[in-house]
Structure formats: C-alpha cells, structure tokens
Design an enzyme around this catalytic site. Structure first.
Site, PDB file in Angstrom:
ATOM      1  N   SER A  11     -38.389 -50.737 -40.656  1.00 14.77           N
ATOM      2  CA  SER A  11     -38.996 -50.143 -39.393  1.00 14.77           C
ATOM      3  C   SER A  11     -38.051 -50.185 -37.990  1.00 14.77           C
ATOM      4  CB  SER A  11     -40.398 -50.351 -39.277  1.00 14.77           C
ATOM      5  OG  SER A  11     -41.218 -49.592 -38.638  1.00 14.77           O
ATOM      6  N   ASP A  64     -43.721 -40.657 -45.125  1.00 14.53           N
ATOM      7  CA  ASP A  64     -43.344 -41.414 -43.729  1.00 14.53           C
ATOM      8  C   ASP A  64     -42.568 -40.547 -42.879  1.00 14.53           C
ATOM      9  OD1 ASP A  64     -42.494 -43.172 -41.798  1.00 14.53           O
ATOM     10  OD2 ASP A  64     -41.211 -44.546 -43.032  1.00 14.53           O
ATOM     11  N   HIS A 108     -44.785 -45.487 -45.558  1.00 10.09           N
ATOM     12  CA  HIS A 108     -44.034 -46.365 -44.455  1.00 10.09           C
ATOM     13  C   HIS A 108     -44.158 -47.871 -44.975  1.00 10.09           C
ATOM     14  CE1 HIS A 108     -41.826 -47.278 -40.912  1.00 10.09           C
ATOM     15  NE2 HIS A 108     -42.817 -48.140 -40.501  1.00 10.09           N
TER      16      HIS A 108
END
Ligand SMILES: *[C@@H]1O[C@H](CO)[C@@H](O)[C@H](O)[C@H]1NC(C)=O
Ligand SMILES: *[C@@H]1O[C@H](CO)[C@@H](O)[C@H](O)[C@H]1NC(C)=O
Ligand SMILES: *[C@@H]1O[C@H](CO)[C@@H](O)[C@H](O)[C@H]1NC(C)=O
Ligand SMILES: *[C@@H]1O[C@H](CO)[C@@H](O)[C@H](O)[C@H]1NC(C)=O
Ligand SMILES: *[C@@H]1O[C@H](CO)[C@@H](O)[C@H](O)[C@H]1NC(C)=O
Ligand SMILES: CC(=O)N[C@H]1CO[C@H](CO)[C@@H](O)[C@@H]1O
Length: 348
Positions: free
Chosen positions: A189, A284, A316
């Site tokens: 991320s 995601d 995600h």
C-alpha cells in the site's frame, strides 16, 4: 507462522474498502479532517490514529525461532527499525539475503510494531530464511511527505553502511549475516509507494555500496489525475485516495506528482534494481495503478524484469488480512522464492 486472530487494523481497512464508508470528512466542527479508517485530525492540532496502534514488543517467536529487536537508527529524527533474524542465522554464519520492508497505513498510521506487520515479517523471515529490517518512518500529518521518503532513504543508506564498500556500520546482525549483493526492498500500500521511490532514488544517486537486487510491491499506492481502468466506478474511494495524498503531502505537485504517478517520472528507466514483482488484488481501487506501473516500467527503457500478479476475488492487502488463506500462502511462497532469486514467476 502468523497468529489466527484477525488483526483489527487490517480488518478495518478491508471493511472500509468493501463498504466505502459514507463520509471521509467528518462533520464535527472541531475536526479539521478525517480519513477513515486511518486518522482524525482536530483543528487544535490533536491527531487521533484510528487503527494501527496495537503494537507488540520484539521477541523470540516460539514457533519459528525468528528473533527480533528494535534499534534506533537516527536519534535526532527518531528513526528506528525492527530487525529480524531467522533461526538459521544463529546456528551458522553463512550470509543471507536481506529484506528491507516498508509498512503501509496510508502514510498516516501503523508501524513495524503493529501486531499485523510484526506477525507478517516473522512469517516472511521464517519462510524465506532472510534477515529483515522493518522501517519505522515518520508519519503524516506530524511529518508530512516527503519525510517518509527521506527517512526510508536514510535507513537504506544505514543498511548499506554495513557492506564492505559502505564501511562503518556496527549492527552485528547485518555485518555478520547479510549478503549485500542480495538486498530486496518491499512494501504494501503506502509502503509500496515508498519502496518504489527509494529504489528509484537508489538508481539516481550512486551511493557507494548500495545495490538493490529486487523490489516486491504489494497493492502499491500509486495514483494519478486521470481515471484509468475501473477507478471511476467508485467515486467514494477516489475521494479517499485524493484526500490521503492531499493531506499526507500538502506540498506535492498534485496527483500526477512523479512520487505518486510513476507514469510522469522521466527517470523511471533508471529504477535501481534488476527485477520487480507487483501484486494487485482484483477488488482494490489501486489495482489498475499497480498494473499501470508494470506497463510504465516496460515502456521505459529500464533494463530489468517486471511481472505483475493479479489475485482474482481478492481485496486490498488481502495477505495481511487473511494470512492463512490459500492466496496468501501462495503469495508468501512466491515472495520467499523471489527473495532467494529462484524462478518464481510460474503462477499467473
Ligand atoms: C469542541 O471544542 C470546544 C472548545 O475546545 C469544546 O468546548 C467542545 O466540547 C468541543 N466539542 C467536541 C464535540 O469535542
Ligand atoms: C483538541 O480537541 C479535541 C476534540 O475537541 C479534544 O479532545 C482535545 O483534548 C483537544 N486538545 C487540546 C490540546 O486542546
Ligand atoms: C519516537 O518514535 C517512537 C516509536 O514510533 C514513538 O513512540 C515516540 O513517541 C517518538 N518520539 C518522538 C519525540 O516523536
Ligand atoms: C511547504 O513548503 C513551504 C515552502 O518551502 C514550507 O515553508 C512549508 O513548511 C511546507 N509545508 C509542509 C506541510 O511541508
Ligand atoms: C531525474 O533525475 C535527475 C538527476 O539525474 C534529477 O535532477 C531530476 O530531479 C529527476 N527528476 C525527477 C522528476 O525525479
Ligand atoms: C449530516 C451531515 O452533514 N453529513 C455530511 C458529513 O460530511 C460528509 C462528507 O463531507 C457529507 O457527505 C455528509 O452529508
């Protein structure tokens, strides 16, 4: 290796990404802004982190025998790291690959000490038999970007100060156990974004001894001004992504800042490693940017090997949320092979 309990931090992120919370900007007149499920910032300057604060101390993991400890790297900037040593390193003195890991949390929250990250690092170190350095960089809003890039770069230089060319470095776990021709950088991320950017910098600034072999990105946080792929189908998540960047980096040049949108990085071809794997999850909002990153690298004249892996039906950072799932176990296996420079790109 990871424990069975669901980690609240990642769990909230999943709920969020699935349901796309109704409001990211809070309404209370005392709140300056809020980015769910990460942070709430009050007008009087108080910062409340909504997740990622469930920390655990370093330890000798009873099952895997992975040992961890915390060290301060730069006291004046309060930059630290959690170090991991696999059980094999204490028994023999052969040199192992090194993983430099950069955690996620939207640039606003979490740390290497967050239980979910600690458990994940243990699982990687045990499976891949590598030494790891999990970077504790400064978080927004107290430390707006580019602080996280600078901090992580400083840690990378510190790591390489233990190599033969680097000299100086005195951390025994690195001096005694690391093969500096096999250093890898990874992150998820926001940490994936930072990981890319420090490796990009390593390609531009020729710091003696710094040679990064590979980069492994998990659902990296890239973005851009124009909507691509399926991004436009989720306006709420688009607003969240924009809010994250605006507040994490008030002085950026916008959503096409090369730090956020590698398509606009004229130096992309100089990325400072030989191979890249980028994992994306089908469900995601960041999926299309991860795939775009692969295309951008291919289009540039970068002389390395890049491969994306899309995990169908996944959300995600699925591997952090559900470490025991089949997809997560496969990804961990792939990551371990990658860190040992074994042909690992069979699963697509
Ligand atoms: C907002 O701030 C004022 C002044 O500091 C305080 O009296 C009030 O209780 C706060 N309201 C909330 C909902 O926190
Ligand atoms: C800032 O505002 C929040 C919310 O009103 C309050 O809980 C907190 O105590 C305040 N902090 C300071 C330093 O005034
Ligand atoms: C330094 O970092 C530690 C760990 O992240 C944190 O708990 C502490 O509050 C920080 N200290 C300062 C002065 O920022
Ligand atoms: C933005 O840049 C200006 C000018 O360099 C600087 O004074 C300011 O502190 C920066 N703001 C942030 C949030 O970094
Ligand atoms: C590209 O690299 C050059 C140095 O080689 C540097 O001066 C320039 O700022 C870099 N551009 C970007 C957008 O990073
Ligand atoms: C009740 C109310 O005013 N809700 C608002 C809170 O803030 C969000 C985001 O700005 C709005 O969408 C809501 O309507």
């Amino acid at each position: 290796m990871s424990d069975n309990k669901s980690c609240p931090f990642f769990f909230f992120i999943i709920i969020f990404h699935l349901l796309a919370a109704q409001s990211f900007a809070a309404n209370s007149t005392n709140i300056s802004y809020e980015i769910e499920p990460f942070v709430r910032v009050y007008k009087n300057g108080t910062v409340e982190r909504l997740t990622g604060t469930d920390t655990v101390p370093p330890s000798l993991n009873p099952k895997s025998k992975v040992l961890s400890k915390d060290i301060i790297i730069e006291p004046s900037l309060n930059i630290s790291a959690r170090l991991y040593l696999p059980s094999s390193a204490t028994a023999r003195s052969h040199k192992l690959p090194l993983l430099v890991y950069i955690h996620g949390g939207a640039f606003f929250t979490a740390s290497p000490f967050t239980s979910g990250y600690h458990n994940y690092l243990i699982s990687v170190v045990a499976k891949a038999n590598v030494v790891a350095v999990s970077v504790n960089y400064g978080l927004a809003p107290e430390h707006p970007l580019p602080a996280a890039y600078e901090d992580s770069w400083l840690v990378l230089k510190w790591v390489f100060s233990h190599s033969k060319e680097g000299g100086g470095g005195s951390e025994a776990w690195l001096r005694n156990n690391v093969d500096f021709d096999r250093v890898y950088v990874s992150g998820d991320s926001a940490g994936g974004n930072i990981a890319h950017n420090v490796v990009a910098r390593a390609g531009l600034e020729e710091i003696s001894g710094v040679r990064i072999h590979g980069l492994f990105l998990n659902c990296p946080h890239f973005w851009g001004k124009e909507r691509i792929g399926n991004e436009a189908s989720d306006p709420k998540m688009v607003a969240v992504e924009e809010s994250i960047w605006i507040h994490a980096y008030p002085n950026s040049t916008g959503f096409d800042d090369p730090l956020l949108n590698p398509d606009y990085d004229p130096n992309l071809s100089k990325l400072g490693c030989k191979k890249v794997v980028v994992y994306v999850a089908e469900n995601d909002i960041l999926r299309d940017r991860g795939l775009q990153y692969e295309k951008a690298l291919e289009k540039s004249k970068w002389k390395g090997e890049v491969k994306s892996v899309e995990v169908k039906g996944a959300v995600h950072v699925f591997n952090l949320n559900f470490p025991k799932s089949k997809d997560s176990r496969e990804m961990l296996k792939h990551f371990a092979l990658f860190l040992n420079d074994k042909k690992s790109l069979t699963r697509v």
